[in-house]
Design a protein around this motif. Structure first.
Motif, PDB file in Angstrom:
ATOM      1  N   SER A 278      27.394 -11.132 105.497  1.00 26.74           N
ATOM      2  CA  SER A 278      28.473 -10.939 106.476  1.00 26.74           C
ATOM      3  C   SER A 278      29.816 -11.229 105.829  1.00 26.74           C
ATOM      4  CB  SER A 278      28.258 -11.843 107.693  1.00 26.74           C
ATOM      5  OG  SER A 278      29.351 -11.757 108.578  1.00 26.74           O
ATOM      6  N   ASP A 279      30.830 -10.493 106.274  1.00 29.14           N
ATOM      7  CA  ASP A 279      32.190 -10.746 105.808  1.00 29.14           C
ATOM      8  C   ASP A 279      32.987 -11.528 106.846  1.00 29.14           C
ATOM      9  OD1 ASP A 279      32.369  -8.866 107.758  1.00 29.14           O
ATOM     10  OD2 ASP A 279      33.611  -7.448 106.626  1.00 29.14           O
ATOM     11  N   GLN A 280      32.295 -12.144 107.789  1.00 31.92           N
ATOM     12  CA  GLN A 280      32.929 -12.953 108.821  1.00 31.92           C
ATOM     13  C   GLN A 280      32.455 -14.393 108.723  1.00 31.92           C
ATOM     14  OE1 GLN A 280      31.857 -10.911 112.483  1.00 31.92           O
ATOM     15  NE2 GLN A 280      33.940 -10.132 112.686  1.00 31.92           N
ATOM     16  N   ALA A 281      33.185 -15.270 109.430  1.00 27.81           N
ATOM     17  CA  ALA A 281      32.792 -16.672 109.547  1.00 27.81           C
ATOM     18  C   ALA A 281      32.969 -17.093 110.996  1.00 27.81           C
ATOM     19  CB  ALA A 281      33.627 -17.552 108.629  1.00 27.81           C
ATOM     20  N   VAL A 282      32.087 -17.969 111.447  1.00 25.23           N
ATOM     21  CA  VAL A 282      32.194 -18.554 112.775  1.00 25.23           C
ATOM     22  C   VAL A 282      32.712 -19.977 112.617  1.00 25.23           C
ATOM     23  CG1 VAL A 282      30.944 -19.325 114.825  1.00 25.23           C
ATOM     24  CG2 VAL A 282      30.396 -17.139 113.779  1.00 25.23           C
ATOM     25  N   LEU A 283      33.736 -20.292 113.372  1.00 27.32           N
ATOM     26  CA  LEU A 283      34.336 -21.627 113.323  1.00 27.32           C
ATOM     27  C   LEU A 283      33.937 -22.387 114.579  1.00 27.32           C
ATOM     28  CD1 LEU A 283      37.881 -20.585 112.056  1.00 27.32           C
ATOM     29  CD2 LEU A 283      36.028 -21.592 110.715  1.00 27.32           C
ATOM     30  N   VAL A 284      33.331 -23.530 114.374  1.00 24.28           N
ATOM     31  CA  VAL A 284      32.850 -24.376 115.470  1.00 24.28           C
ATOM     32  C   VAL A 284      33.729 -25.626 115.538  1.00 24.28           C
ATOM     33  CG1 VAL A 284      30.882 -25.622 116.424  1.00 24.28           C
ATOM     34  CG2 VAL A 284      30.514 -23.536 115.076  1.00 24.28           C
ATOM     35  N   LYS A 285      34.323 -25.861 116.692  1.00 25.12           N
ATOM     36  CA  LYS A 285      35.185 -27.030 116.848  1.00 25.12           C
ATOM     37  C   LYS A 285      34.338 -28.288 116.973  1.00 25.12           C
ATOM     38  CE  LYS A 285      39.107 -28.819 119.455  1.00 25.12           C
ATOM     39  NZ  LYS A 285      40.025 -28.603 120.596  1.00 25.12           N
TER      40      LYS A 285
ATOM     41  N   LYS B 164      41.543  -7.769 106.617  1.00 24.57           N
ATOM     42  CA  LYS B 164      40.804  -7.102 105.551  1.00 24.57           C
ATOM     43  C   LYS B 164      39.634  -7.973 105.118  1.00 24.57           C
ATOM     44  CE  LYS B 164      41.464  -5.074 101.008  1.00 24.57           C
ATOM     45  NZ  LYS B 164      42.416  -4.808  99.915  1.00 24.57           N
ATOM     46  N   SER B 165      38.461  -7.362 104.960  1.00 22.65           N
ATOM     47  CA  SER B 165      37.272  -8.109 104.583  1.00 22.65           C
ATOM     48  C   SER B 165      37.522  -8.844 103.270  1.00 22.65           C
ATOM     49  CB  SER B 165      36.081  -7.171 104.446  1.00 22.65           C
ATOM     50  OG  SER B 165      35.808  -6.558 105.692  1.00 22.65           O
ATOM     51  N   THR B 166      37.219 -10.142 103.263  1.00 22.53           N
ATOM     52  CA  THR B 166      37.501 -10.973 102.103  1.00 22.53           C
ATOM     53  C   THR B 166      36.347 -11.925 101.881  1.00 22.53           C
ATOM     54  OG1 THR B 166      39.830 -10.897 102.726  1.00 22.53           O
ATOM     55  CG2 THR B 166      39.220 -12.472 101.028  1.00 22.53           C
ATOM     56  N   ASP B 167      36.029 -12.170 100.671  1.00 21.44           N
ATOM     57  CA  ASP B 167      35.000 -13.143 100.339  1.00 21.44           C
ATOM     58  C   ASP B 167      35.595 -14.540 100.480  1.00 21.44           C
ATOM     59  OD1 ASP B 167      32.874 -13.701  97.418  1.00 21.44           O
ATOM     60  OD2 ASP B 167      32.783 -14.412  99.488  1.00 21.44           O
ATOM     61  N   PHE B 168      34.851 -15.427 101.166  1.00 17.67           N
ATOM     62  CA  PHE B 168      35.343 -16.784 101.392  1.00 17.67           C
ATOM     63  C   PHE B 168      34.967 -17.727 100.259  1.00 17.67           C
ATOM     64  CE2 PHE B 168      34.567 -15.292 105.881  1.00 17.67           C
ATOM     65  CZ  PHE B 168      35.912 -15.076 106.149  1.00 17.67           C
TER      66      PHE B 168
ATOM     67  N   PHE C  45      35.720 -16.320 115.705  1.00 21.26           N
ATOM     68  CA  PHE C  45      35.385 -15.439 114.589  1.00 21.26           C
ATOM     69  C   PHE C  45      36.637 -15.229 113.738  1.00 21.26           C
ATOM     70  CE2 PHE C  45      31.766 -13.773 117.135  1.00 21.26           C
ATOM     71  CZ  PHE C  45      30.777 -13.977 116.181  1.00 21.26           C
ATOM     72  N   THR C  46      36.469 -15.180 112.430  1.00 22.49           N
ATOM     73  CA  THR C  46      37.607 -14.903 111.568  1.00 22.49           C
ATOM     74  C   THR C  46      37.143 -14.183 110.310  1.00 22.49           C
ATOM     75  OG1 THR C  46      39.493 -15.862 110.394  1.00 22.49           O
ATOM     76  CG2 THR C  46      37.456 -17.131 110.373  1.00 22.49           C
ATOM     77  N   LYS C  47      38.040 -13.314 109.807  1.00 24.12           N
ATOM     78  CA  LYS C  47      37.861 -12.679 108.500  1.00 24.12           C
ATOM     79  C   LYS C  47      38.960 -13.102 107.536  1.00 24.12           C
ATOM     80  CE  LYS C  47      35.516  -8.446 110.038  1.00 24.12           C
ATOM     81  NZ  LYS C  47      35.566  -6.975 110.039  1.00 24.12           N
ATOM     82  N   ASN C  48      39.820 -13.964 108.001  1.00 23.68           N
ATOM     83  CA  ASN C  48      40.993 -14.381 107.230  1.00 23.68           C
ATOM     84  C   ASN C  48      40.688 -15.677 106.488  1.00 23.68           C
ATOM     85  OD1 ASN C  48      43.472 -15.012 106.219  1.00 23.68           O
ATOM     86  ND2 ASN C  48      44.570 -14.884 108.175  1.00 23.68           N
ATOM     87  N   PRO C  49      40.690 -15.679 105.150  1.00 23.03           N
ATOM     88  CA  PRO C  49      40.393 -16.907 104.405  1.00 23.03           C
ATOM     89  C   PRO C  49      41.425 -18.006 104.625  1.00 23.03           C
ATOM     90  CG  PRO C  49      41.122 -15.157 102.930  1.00 23.03           C
ATOM     91  CD  PRO C  49      40.900 -14.528 104.257  1.00 23.03           C
ATOM     92  N   ALA C  50      42.690 -17.623 104.869  1.00 22.03           N
ATOM     93  CA  ALA C  50      43.716 -18.637 105.131  1.00 22.03           C
ATOM     94  C   ALA C  50      43.436 -19.360 106.444  1.00 22.03           C
ATOM     95  CB  ALA C  50      45.097 -17.982 105.166  1.00 22.03           C
ATOM     96  N   GLU C  51      42.994 -18.593 107.453  1.00 21.02           N
ATOM     97  CA  GLU C  51      42.644 -19.223 108.725  1.00 21.02           C
ATOM     98  C   GLU C  51      41.411 -20.108 108.577  1.00 21.02           C
ATOM     99  OE1 GLU C  51      41.611 -18.084 113.362  1.00 21.02           O
ATOM    100  OE2 GLU C  51      41.651 -16.525 111.816  1.00 21.02           O
ATOM    101  N   LEU C  52      40.463 -19.656 107.777  1.00 19.64           N
ATOM    102  CA  LEU C  52      39.268 -20.465 107.528  1.00 19.64           C
ATOM    103  C   LEU C  52      39.653 -21.820 106.945  1.00 19.64           C
ATOM    104  CD1 LEU C  52      36.127 -20.720 107.204  1.00 19.64           C
ATOM    105  CD2 LEU C  52      36.465 -19.803 104.901  1.00 19.64           C
ATOM    106  N   GLN C  53      40.535 -21.808 105.966  1.00 16.73           N
ATOM    107  CA  GLN C  53      40.941 -23.063 105.330  1.00 16.73           C
ATOM    108  C   GLN C  53      41.693 -23.962 106.307  1.00 16.73           C
ATOM    109  OE1 GLN C  53      42.605 -22.935 101.303  1.00 16.73           O
ATOM    110  NE2 GLN C  53      44.329 -24.162 102.026  1.00 16.73           N
TER     111      GLN C  53
END
Length: 490
Positions: free
Chosen positions: A109-116, A14-18, A86-94
């Motif tokens: 955007s309601d998504q985030a890109v995670l760069v290792k 579900k789209s969530t604000d980070f 790509f993630t829309k999950n704030p828990a995964e972002l953290q």
């Protein structure tokens, strides 16, 4: 191939604000979040300073953020980095930020890109310190799980080498890798290890010894049921035998199982030597351990109850040695045994150079002073010193600790019941060993159950051509490891 084919999309949430997540993480002083304003968009870049590699960020990420990209998908095309998520999950972002990722978000955007970009700073591969060998490879495991996997994979460059990774620890989030070779390792053993590790509900896993204590069959036994080794060559060898290997991120040691009692007296260097020499050294180690366990209790039992067993030529020596000693044999033995343990602990806890000095000088000074003061006999001093040397011959450190512990109950039983007490204690010890198992496999194999074939690599090591099959105790799916030579045709 297009660059976007390297990244993987997560399941849509579900789209969530980070914003809430980033504000929560900003309470930590090492967390950084800044924005970059361009003509089309505003990028928000967030990361932990202490977890990322700054070179990756300044070299591979920031120079490519100025391109005209209105969406994150377009931005990904311009980033020369693989493994983008790509993630829309704030828990995964953290959780990914805490694992060394850089998060990039757009205002629309309601998504985030995670760069290792994790900082993989670790100790360089060095010589083994505990299992040093004169011949053979000189590499040891380090605290980095990725480096340890490389050290094993370069020795087993096969697709059948499977690695199952499990995250353990509510606080530490420790990566635990379970390694086995498909088609060789027993699937029941693999499933048992993975299930036991997956079922762990703990806060922290700091070292592989935590895992060993939590998943072994007999948790109250002083005998280890997983062999702890720092040698990647040994781990690669046992994988070929069908055993399971456990590696923990942050631990410079790996666990291997199932194990047997006799494997703790087999140094991996034995396989680099001629089989006759290796067998001789194994027998030396085994008898040295028996001497270490039994010699001091036998001395106490004989001098307390069984004078008639002393040879006539030795009686005068013992009488002269013990003349003027105010303590009974049991108290005399306990004083020396505790003194040896104190010196050993002091030498192990102090810095290397100081510890060596304490161990050598302290032993000489205390031993000589105790004899001259009339507190102990010189005969017992020699026996205790030899017993201590015998306990050092075990190649596996954990088994050496167990041998040190066993001597004290045997000493007390020798004082109360003499040789009968030693015999009773030895029977209890044997029964305990018979009841122990490692991953459900008998610990005292190949003596119990008796398996003649496995005796070829137990107390002695026969030549390789006589060990054409893998050990029976592992119950491997593929039992043959040395195929017979085909006759050449004219």
């Amino acid at each position: 191939m297009k660059r976007y084919s390297f990244f993987k999309k997560q399941e849509n949430h579900k789209s969530t604000d980070f914003t809430d997540v980033l504000e929560h993480l900003q309470k930590s002083k090492d967390f950084t979040s800044f924005t970059l304003n361009f003509e089309n968009e505003i990028y928000c870049v967030s990361f932990f300073d202490t977890l990322i590699d700054k070179d990756i960020m300044h070299r591979d990420l920031l120079p490519f953020l100025h391109t005209n990209s209105s969406t994150l998908e377009e931005l990904v095309h311009n980033l020369p980095i693989e493994g983008l998520v790509f993630t829309k999950n704030p828990a995964e972002l953290q959780s990914q930020l805490l694992m060394g990722y850089i998060a990039i978000t757009l205002t629309k955007s309601d998504q985030a890109v995670l760069v290792k970009a994790a900082n993989n700073t670790s100790r360089q591969v060095t010589l083994p310190e505990v299992e040093f060998s004169v011949v053979g490879p000189k590499e040891a495991l380090v605290e980095s799980l990725d480096t340890n996997l490389y050290l094993i994979r370069k020795r087993l460059p096969i697709a059948e080498l499977a690695v199952e990774e499990i995250i353990v620890g509510k606080l530490s989030k420790t990566r635990v890798a379970v390694l086995h070779i498909e088609g060789i390792a027993n699937s029941e053993n693999v499933e048992t290890v993975i299930q036991r590790i997956s079922d762990l509900r703990v806060n922290q896993i700091i070292d592989s010894s935590y895992i060993s204590q939590m998943i072994e069959d007999n948790k109250n036994s002083p005998f280890p049921q997983f062999i702890d080794t720092e040698r990647p060559d040994r781990l690669a060898a046992v994988l070929g035998e069908g055993k399971i290997v456990i590696l923990v991120d942050g631990a410079p040691h790996g666990l291997l199982g199932p194990s047997t009692f006799f494997e703790y007296f087999a140094a991996f260097e034995d396989y680099f030597l001629n089989w006759t020499i290796a067998s001789f050294f194994r027998l030396i180690r085994f008898f040295a351990v028996l001497f270490s366990i039994l010699m001091t209790p036998i001395y106490v039992a004989v001098l307390t109850y069984h004078y008639e067993l002393i040879p006539k030529d030795l009686v005068s020596t013992l009488v002269i040695s013990r003349s003027g000693i105010p303590f009974p044999p049991i108290l005399e033995a306990l004083i020396l045994e505790l003194a040896i343990e104190l010196l050993r602990e002091a030498g192990a806890r102090l810095p290397t150079k100081v510890g060596q000095t304490i161990g050598i000088v302290g032993g000489i000074v205390i031993g000589t002073a105790s004899v001259e003061a009339g507190l102990t006999s010189n005969v017992l001093l020699i026996l205790v010193a030899l017993s201590a040397l015998g306990s050092f011959t075990t190649p596996v450190y954990q088994m050496g600790n167990t041998i040190r512990l066993i001597r004290f109950p045997l000493l007390l039983m020798a004082y109360f019941l003499g040789l009968l007490g030693i015999a009773i204690s030895f029977c209890f010890l044997l029964v305990h060993l018979l009841r122990i198992s490692s991953l459900g496999r008998p610990f005292l194999e190949p003596l119990y159950p008796p398996r003649i074939y496995d005796m070829r690599d137990a107390l002695i090591r026969l030549p390789f051509f006589l060990q054409a099959k893998r050990p029976i105790e592992v119950q491997t799916e593929d039992t043959v490891r040395l195929e017979p030579k085909e006759d050449s045709k004219d």
